[in-house]
Design an enzyme around this catalytic site. Structure first.
Site, PDB file in Angstrom:
ATOM      1  CB  ALA A  65      56.610   4.035 -82.373  1.00  5.07           C
ATOM      2  N   GLY A 110      56.810  -0.877 -81.561  1.00  3.85           N
ATOM      3  CA  GLY A 110      57.712  -0.437 -79.829  1.00  3.85           C
ATOM      4  C   GLY A 110      57.090  -0.957 -79.120  1.00  3.85           C
ATOM      5  CD  GLU A 113      61.027  -1.987 -80.732  1.00  2.43           C
ATOM      6  OE1 GLU A 113      60.372  -1.372 -81.888  1.00  2.43           O
ATOM      7  OE2 GLU A 113      62.269  -1.492 -81.980  1.00  2.43           O
ATOM      8  CD  GLU A 133      58.659  -2.564 -85.366  1.00  2.19           C
ATOM      9  OE1 GLU A 133      58.546  -3.778 -85.201  1.00  2.19           O
ATOM     10  OE2 GLU A 133      58.880  -1.878 -84.255  1.00  2.19           O
TER      11      GLU A 133
HETATM   12  N1  CO8 Z   1      49.898   4.252 -84.106  1.00  2.73           N
HETATM   13  C1  CO8 Z   1      49.294   5.829 -83.856  1.00  2.73           C
HETATM   14  N2  CO8 Z   1      47.712   5.632 -83.944  1.00  2.73           N
HETATM   15  C2  CO8 Z   1      47.862   4.559 -84.145  1.00  2.73           C
HETATM   16  C3  CO8 Z   1      48.509   3.270 -84.147  1.00  2.73           C
HETATM   17  C4  CO8 Z   1      49.830   3.417 -83.402  1.00  2.73           C
HETATM   18  N3  CO8 Z   1      50.454   2.530 -83.989  1.00  2.73           N
HETATM   19  N4  CO8 Z   1      48.003   1.539 -83.761  1.00  2.73           N
HETATM   20  C5  CO8 Z   1      46.548   2.214 -83.023  1.00  2.73           C
HETATM   21  N5  CO8 Z   1      46.115   3.402 -83.238  1.00  2.73           N
HETATM   22  C6  CO8 Z   1      44.956   4.000 -83.720  1.00  2.73           C
HETATM   23  C7  CO8 Z   1      44.179   4.120 -84.905  1.00  2.73           C
HETATM   24  O1  CO8 Z   1      45.408   4.784 -86.179  1.00  2.73           O
HETATM   25  C8  CO8 Z   1      42.991   4.784 -84.379  1.00  2.73           C
HETATM   26  O2  CO8 Z   1      42.933   5.906 -84.683  1.00  2.73           O
HETATM   27  P1  CO8 Z   1      41.075   6.679 -85.247  1.00  2.73           P
HETATM   28  O3  CO8 Z   1      39.754   5.954 -84.371  1.00  2.73           O
HETATM   29  O4  CO8 Z   1      41.845   7.599 -84.990  1.00  2.73           O
HETATM   30  O5  CO8 Z   1      41.643   5.961 -86.441  1.00  2.73           O
HETATM   31  C9  CO8 Z   1      43.477   4.051 -82.850  1.00  2.73           C
HETATM   32  O6  CO8 Z   1      44.477   3.770 -82.457  1.00  2.73           O
HETATM   33  C10 CO8 Z   1      41.983   3.012 -82.601  1.00  2.73           C
HETATM   34  O7  CO8 Z   1      42.739   1.666 -83.618  1.00  2.73           O
HETATM   35  P2  CO8 Z   1      42.109   1.467 -84.632  1.00  2.73           P
HETATM   36  O8  CO8 Z   1      40.981   1.704 -85.143  1.00  2.73           O
HETATM   37  O9  CO8 Z   1      42.454   0.479 -86.041  1.00  2.73           O
HETATM   38  O10 CO8 Z   1      42.029  -0.252 -83.467  1.00  2.73           O
HETATM   39  P3  CO8 Z   1      42.063  -1.477 -84.177  1.00  2.73           P
HETATM   40  O11 CO8 Z   1      41.167  -3.258 -82.848  1.00  2.73           O
HETATM   41  O12 CO8 Z   1      40.678  -1.762 -85.528  1.00  2.73           O
HETATM   42  O13 CO8 Z   1      43.088  -2.696 -84.307  1.00  2.73           O
HETATM   43  C11 CO8 Z   1      45.200  -2.784 -83.870  1.00  2.73           C
HETATM   44  C12 CO8 Z   1      44.252  -2.452 -83.403  1.00  2.73           C
HETATM   45  C13 CO8 Z   1      45.214  -4.300 -84.327  1.00  2.73           C
HETATM   46  C14 CO8 Z   1      46.489  -2.617 -82.681  1.00  2.73           C
HETATM   47  C15 CO8 Z   1      45.394  -1.900 -85.417  1.00  2.73           C
HETATM   48  O14 CO8 Z   1      45.288  -0.334 -84.520  1.00  2.73           O
HETATM   49  C16 CO8 Z   1      46.671  -1.807 -85.851  1.00  2.73           C
HETATM   50  O15 CO8 Z   1      47.494  -2.331 -86.044  1.00  2.73           O
HETATM   51  N6  CO8 Z   1      47.418  -0.446 -84.940  1.00  2.73           N
HETATM   52  C17 CO8 Z   1      48.794  -0.406 -86.045  1.00  2.73           C
HETATM   53  C18 CO8 Z   1      50.150  -1.280 -85.004  1.00  2.73           C
HETATM   54  C19 CO8 Z   1      51.766  -1.465 -85.446  1.00  2.73           C
HETATM   55  O16 CO8 Z   1      51.655  -1.669 -86.412  1.00  2.73           O
HETATM   56  N7  CO8 Z   1      52.820  -1.217 -85.061  1.00  2.73           N
HETATM   57  C20 CO8 Z   1      53.411  -0.887 -85.116  1.00  2.73           C
HETATM   58  C21 CO8 Z   1      54.175   0.613 -85.449  1.00  2.73           C
HETATM   59  S1  CO8 Z   1      55.910   0.758 -85.947  1.00  2.73           S
HETATM   60  C22 CO8 Z   1      56.561   0.638 -84.152  1.00  2.73           C
HETATM   61  O17 CO8 Z   1      55.924   0.669 -84.153  1.00  2.73           O
HETATM   62  C23 CO8 Z   1      58.256   0.779 -84.896  1.00  2.73           C
HETATM   63  C24 CO8 Z   1      59.220   1.265 -83.199  1.00  2.73           C
HETATM   64  C25 CO8 Z   1      60.207   1.888 -83.576  1.00  2.73           C
HETATM   65  C26 CO8 Z   1      60.308   3.031 -84.402  1.00  2.73           C
HETATM   66  C27 CO8 Z   1      61.570   3.454 -83.950  1.00  2.73           C
HETATM   67  C28 CO8 Z   1      61.232   5.357 -84.494  1.00  2.73           C
HETATM   68  C29 CO8 Z   1      62.569   5.990 -86.005  1.00  2.73           C
END
Ligand code: CO8
Length: 256
Positions: A65, A110, A113, A133
């Site tokens: 998400a 997400g 999921e 999460e």
């Molecule tokens: N949300 C928003 N932006 C994201 C997300 C995300 N989940 N994942 C990556 N991005 C963005 C980064 O911020 C980055 O943006 P920018 O270039 O502007 O800085 C761009 O995508 C590229 O990402 P990275 O530079 O981080 O790329 P890497 O190759 O270095 O890393 C990863 C890749 C490991 C996947 C890393 O991006 C990461 O850890 N992302 C987050 C993963 C995560 O924690 N996902 C879970 C999110 S929480 C969730 O899903 C909850 C679901 C239920 C919701 C219920 C709502 C009530």
């Protein structure tokens, strides 16, 4: 169908949806979720569609998400957004279309999921899966706490959820989280081969089997048996069944 974050490509009875928001690794914001919901609903209306393959652009299937959007949430907004994702994913789980996740890269939070709500998961060997999460002070909110234990058992699901560690696709395959593990170049070919096989089978039969499976998972085994028995009887009201049985006895391929 025109969408901002989805690329849709139909070939005969198989439709591929590519989730495309590469600047955020295809993270799910509200707009993307609503586009996905309306896309699936639209595809369901076309009776020629049988199977949908869901995949992602670039190095992510879906990286979760949208974390930036969640930063300002309070109870009401979180509750409401969780509900939106749950409805969209449950619609996928219960669609009469068969939906295959072709996991091309990161499937996190997400994103995993979403894959869990699909019927079948095929993963590229370079993908990474996980529910990160709790590392963000969240819990899975789009069905992960419910679908993951049902798929792989509570013990393994708790380890994945409580540690928030990413797992490799080898591990995901070993524990039954993904059905097939393939070289990156073979991902869509493999998903298409599964889809093509499904398309040669009775459409009513596949649809009924899917319905009985998900309805059965929601109830006791005894009630599930009754659902199955009723569906088994009903299927004989469809001319497809007569064709399938006749084709076997006449030693020819069925013309469904
Ligand atoms: N949300 C928003 N932006 C994201 C997300 C995300 N989940 N994942 C990556 N991005 C963005 C980064 O911020 C980055 O943006 P920018 O270039 O502007 O800085 C761009 O995508 C590229 O990402 P990275 O530079 O981080 O790329 P890497 O190759 O270095 O890393 C990863 C890749 C490991 C996947 C890393 O991006 C990461 O850890 N992302 C987050 C993963 C995560 O924690 N996902 C879970 C999110 S929480 C969730 O899903 C909850 C679901 C239920 C919701 C219920 C709502 C009530």
């Amino acid at each position: 169908m025109e969408f901002k974050h989805l690329k849709v490509n139909k070939q005969d009875k198989i439709v591929t949806i590519e989730i495309s928001r590469p600047e955020a690794l295809n993270a799910l914001n509200r707009d993307l979720l609503l586009e996905l919901e309306s896309c699936i609903a639209h595809l369901e209306e076309d009776k020629t569609n049988r199977v949908v393959i869901l995949t992602g652009t670039g190095k992510a299937f879906v990286a979760g998400a949208d974390i930036a959007a969640m930063k300002e949430y309070d109870y009401e907004k979180a509750y409401e957004f969780g509900g939106v994702g749950q409805v969209v994913f449950t619609n996928i789980e219960r669609s009469h279309l068969v939906i295959i996740a072709a996991i091309n890269g990161f499937a996190l939070g997400g994103g995993l999921e979403l894959a869990l709500a699909c019927d079948i998961r095929v993963a590229s060997k370079n993908a990474k899966l996980g529910l990160p999460e709790v590392g963000l002070g969240l819990i899975p909110g789009f069905g992960g706490t419910q679908r993951l234990p049902r798929l792989i058992g509570a013990g393994l699901a708790k380890e994945i959820i409580f540690t928030a560690d990413m797992i490799t696709t080898e591990e995901a395959y070993r524990i039954g989280l993904v059905n097939k593990l393939v070289e990156p170049a073979d991902l869509l070919t493999t998903a298409n081969a599964i889809a093509t096989s499904i398309c040669t089978r009775g459409s009513h039969a596949v649809r009924e089997a899917k319905r009985v499976i998900w309805e059965g998972l929601e109830t006791t085994q005894d009630e599930g048996m009754k659902l199955e028995q009723k569906a088994f009887g009903n299927i004989f009201n469809d001319k497809e069944t007569s064709e399938g049985l006749s084709a076997f006895l006449e030693k020819r391929k069925p013309n469904f």
